[in-house]
Design an enzyme around this catalytic site. Structure first.
Site, mmCIF file in Angstrom:
data_model
loop_
_atom_site.group_PDB
_atom_site.id
_atom_site.type_symbol
_atom_site.label_atom_id
_atom_site.label_comp_id
_atom_site.label_asym_id
_atom_site.label_seq_id
_atom_site.Cartn_x
_atom_site.Cartn_y
_atom_site.Cartn_z
ATOM 1 N N VAL A 180 0.837 -1.196 0.000
ATOM 2 C CA VAL A 180 0.000 0.000 0.000
ATOM 3 C C VAL A 180 0.873 1.248 0.000
ATOM 4 O O VAL A 180 1.903 1.288 0.678
ATOM 5 C CB VAL A 180 -0.903 0.023 1.264
ATOM 6 C CG1 VAL A 180 -1.723 1.296 1.335
ATOM 7 C CG2 VAL A 180 -1.791 -1.196 1.319
ATOM 8 N N CYS A 181 0.441 2.265 -0.743
ATOM 9 C CA CYS A 181 1.069 3.592 -0.680
ATOM 10 C C CYS A 181 -0.031 4.635 -0.852
ATOM 11 O O CYS A 181 -1.202 4.340 -0.645
ATOM 12 C CB CYS A 181 2.181 3.742 -1.734
ATOM 13 S SG CYS A 181 1.588 3.850 -3.419
ATOM 14 N N ARG A 182 0.333 5.837 -1.237
ATOM 15 C CA ARG A 182 -0.649 6.915 -1.385
ATOM 16 C C ARG A 182 -1.575 6.677 -2.573
ATOM 17 O O ARG A 182 -2.789 6.774 -2.464
ATOM 18 C CB ARG A 182 0.070 8.249 -1.526
ATOM 19 C CG ARG A 182 -0.873 9.432 -1.663
ATOM 20 C CD ARG A 182 -0.084 10.749 -1.781
ATOM 21 N NE ARG A 182 -0.941 11.804 -2.259
ATOM 22 C CZ ARG A 182 -1.170 12.070 -3.544
ATOM 23 N NH1 ARG A 182 -0.602 11.361 -4.483
ATOM 24 N NH2 ARG A 182 -1.980 13.049 -3.887
ATOM 25 N N MET A 186 -4.023 4.743 -0.715
ATOM 26 C CA MET A 186 -4.808 5.345 0.361
ATOM 27 C C MET A 186 -5.744 6.438 -0.144
ATOM 28 O O MET A 186 -6.705 6.783 0.543
ATOM 29 C CB MET A 186 -3.884 5.883 1.460
ATOM 30 C CG MET A 186 -3.139 4.790 2.231
ATOM 31 S SD MET A 186 -4.214 3.558 3.019
ATOM 32 C CE MET A 186 -4.860 4.512 4.397
ATOM 33 N N GLY A 191 -0.754 4.082 -5.287
ATOM 34 C CA GLY A 191 -0.568 2.786 -5.926
ATOM 35 C C GLY A 191 0.700 2.681 -6.751
ATOM 36 O O GLY A 191 1.095 1.594 -7.170
#
Length: 98
Positions: A62-64, A90, A66
């Protein structure tokens, strides 16, 4: 590269399956909230901390948005890890955060 949407990950979390989520965002980003139970390993440290991961488990990255988690997914896959990218990151997450 295998991918789940944020909604698919959220739905999986409500089930009885235990998920292994790794958040590769920076410290200041995670301070605003992360998926409950997610392990925080910033992308820049992943190479040095991948020995903490169990190759027999599957991980959701997961990141901000993708993009970074996609790079993390490709990196770990190249070392034989089973990894899934959460597309949309996110920004698309509507579930709980801690």
């Amino acid at each position: 590269m295998k991918q789940y949407s944020a909604k698919e990950v959220e739905n999986l979390l409500t089930g009885e399956i235990s998920l292994n989520i790794i958040d590769v965002r920076e410290v200041d980003e995670v301070a605003n909230g992360k998926i409950p139970g997610a392990l925080h390993i910033p992308l820049g440290l992943l190479e040095f901390r991948m020995n903490e991961l169990d190759q027999s488990k599957e991980y959701i990255m997961v990141c901000r948005s993708g993009a970074r988690s996609g790079r993390a997914t490709q990196f770990l896959e190249s070392y034989g890890y089973r990894v899934i990218n959460m597309s949309g990151g996110m920004l698309d997450w509507e579930g709980k955060v801690e």
